[in-house]
Design a protein around this motif. Structure first.
Motif, PDB file in Angstrom:
ATOM      1  N   HIS A 256     -13.149  -9.786   8.358  1.00  0.00           N
ATOM      2  CA  HIS A 256     -12.882  -8.544   7.789  1.00  0.00           C
ATOM      3  C   HIS A 256     -11.392  -7.882   8.470  1.00  0.00           C
ATOM      4  O   HIS A 256     -10.648  -7.108   7.425  1.00  0.00           O
ATOM      5  CB  HIS A 256     -13.980  -7.436   8.137  1.00  0.00           C
TER       6      HIS A 256
ATOM      7  N   ALA B 124      -8.720  -9.737   6.115  1.00  0.00           N
ATOM      8  CA  ALA B 124      -8.918  -9.095   4.820  1.00  0.00           C
ATOM      9  C   ALA B 124      -8.241  -7.659   4.619  1.00  0.00           C
ATOM     10  O   ALA B 124      -7.615  -7.520   3.808  1.00  0.00           O
ATOM     11  CB  ALA B 124     -10.462  -8.955   4.219  1.00  0.00           C
ATOM     12  N   THR B 125      -8.716  -6.935   5.316  1.00  0.00           N
ATOM     13  CA  THR B 125      -8.077  -5.495   5.592  1.00  0.00           C
ATOM     14  C   THR B 125      -6.461  -5.530   5.660  1.00  0.00           C
ATOM     15  O   THR B 125      -5.748  -4.930   4.890  1.00  0.00           O
ATOM     16  CB  THR B 125      -8.609  -4.699   6.522  1.00  0.00           C
TER      17      THR B 125
ATOM     18  N   GLN C 246      -4.530  -8.165   4.803  1.00  0.00           N
ATOM     19  CA  GLN C 246      -4.073  -8.486   3.481  1.00  0.00           C
ATOM     20  C   GLN C 246      -4.077  -7.611   2.576  1.00  0.00           C
ATOM     21  O   GLN C 246      -3.042  -7.425   1.566  1.00  0.00           O
ATOM     22  CB  GLN C 246      -4.938  -9.571   3.079  1.00  0.00           C
ATOM     23  N   GLU C 247      -5.164  -6.630   2.439  1.00  0.00           N
ATOM     24  CA  GLU C 247      -5.080  -5.601   1.425  1.00  0.00           C
ATOM     25  C   GLU C 247      -3.942  -4.673   1.536  1.00  0.00           C
ATOM     26  O   GLU C 247      -3.223  -4.193   0.560  1.00  0.00           O
ATOM     27  CB  GLU C 247      -6.564  -4.892   1.545  1.00  0.00           C
ATOM     28  N   LEU C 248      -3.603  -4.190   2.884  1.00  0.00           N
ATOM     29  CA  LEU C 248      -2.501  -3.238   3.255  1.00  0.00           C
ATOM     30  C   LEU C 248      -1.311  -3.793   2.712  1.00  0.00           C
ATOM     31  O   LEU C 248      -0.472  -3.251   2.273  1.00  0.00           O
ATOM     32  CB  LEU C 248      -2.794  -2.837   4.761  1.00  0.00           C
TER      33      LEU C 248
ATOM     34  N   ASN D 279      -0.716  -6.316   0.528  1.00  0.00           N
ATOM     35  CA  ASN D 279      -0.610  -6.259  -1.033  1.00  0.00           C
ATOM     36  C   ASN D 279      -0.291  -4.817  -1.507  1.00  0.00           C
ATOM     37  O   ASN D 279       0.329  -4.799  -2.467  1.00  0.00           O
ATOM     38  CB  ASN D 279      -1.795  -6.879  -1.474  1.00  0.00           C
ATOM     39  N   ALA D 280      -1.091  -3.781  -0.882  1.00  0.00           N
ATOM     40  CA  ALA D 280      -0.636  -2.550  -1.354  1.00  0.00           C
ATOM     41  C   ALA D 280       0.420  -2.040  -1.040  1.00  0.00           C
ATOM     42  O   ALA D 280       1.281  -1.413  -1.993  1.00  0.00           O
ATOM     43  CB  ALA D 280      -1.820  -1.430  -0.874  1.00  0.00           C
ATOM     44  N   GLN D 281       1.163  -2.384  -0.058  1.00  0.00           N
ATOM     45  CA  GLN D 281       2.611  -2.360   0.229  1.00  0.00           C
ATOM     46  C   GLN D 281       3.565  -2.808  -0.968  1.00  0.00           C
ATOM     47  O   GLN D 281       4.684  -2.350  -1.168  1.00  0.00           O
ATOM     48  CB  GLN D 281       2.963  -2.549   1.863  1.00  0.00           C
ATOM     49  N   ARG D 282       3.258  -4.105  -1.182  1.00  0.00           N
ATOM     50  CA  ARG D 282       4.176  -4.927  -2.149  1.00  0.00           C
ATOM     51  C   ARG D 282       4.060  -4.112  -3.400  1.00  0.00           C
ATOM     52  O   ARG D 282       5.022  -4.012  -4.056  1.00  0.00           O
ATOM     53  CB  ARG D 282       3.622  -6.443  -1.955  1.00  0.00           C
ATOM     54  N   THR D 283       2.833  -3.717  -3.857  1.00  0.00           N
ATOM     55  CA  THR D 283       2.796  -2.945  -5.189  1.00  0.00           C
ATOM     56  C   THR D 283       3.517  -1.687  -5.341  1.00  0.00           C
ATOM     57  O   THR D 283       3.454  -1.262  -6.155  1.00  0.00           O
ATOM     58  CB  THR D 283       1.589  -3.127  -5.715  1.00  0.00           C
TER      59      THR D 283
END
Length: 88
Positions: A73, A76-77, A79-81, A83-87
C-alpha cells in the motif's frame, strides 16, 4: 573498525525557532476547501466501533501486522503521488 580521528569537528548552527503562525484574518489570506475535501457532517470521520475493535484486539494480543500489505500500500500510494505530480 577503527574510528578516524583526523577529521575535525564542525559546530552545528543553532536551531532556528519556528515562526509564529499568523491568523488568516490578519494576513488577508482565505482558505476554501473543495467539495471533494469537505467532510459530510452526517458521517463521523472515524469509525469509532472499528477503532474499539482494534484496541481490543491489541489488548488481547490478537492484532497481527502484515508488513507485506503495508509495504504494498505504501508503494502504491507513492506511485499515485508521483503520477499526480507528473500530470499536474
Amino acid at each position: 573498525m577503527k574510528i578516524d580521528t583526523s577529521l575535525k569537528m564542525v559546530p552545528t548552527p543553532p536551531a532556528r525557532t519556528p515562526a509564529k503562525p499568523v491568523p488568516a484574518e490578519a494576513s488577508g489570506e482565505q482558505v476554501r476547501l473543495s467539495t471533494a475535501v469537505q467532510i459530510n457532517s452526517a458521517e463521523p470521520p472515524v469509525n469509532a466501533g472499528r477503532v474499539q475493535e482494534i484496541k481490543q484486539a491489541i489488548t488481547e494480543g490478537r492484532f497481527r501486522i502484515n508488513p507485506e500489505a503495508i509495504a504494498d500500500h505504501l508503494i502504491a500510494t507513492a506511485q499515485e503521488l508521483v503520477n499526480a505530480q507528473r500530470t499536474a
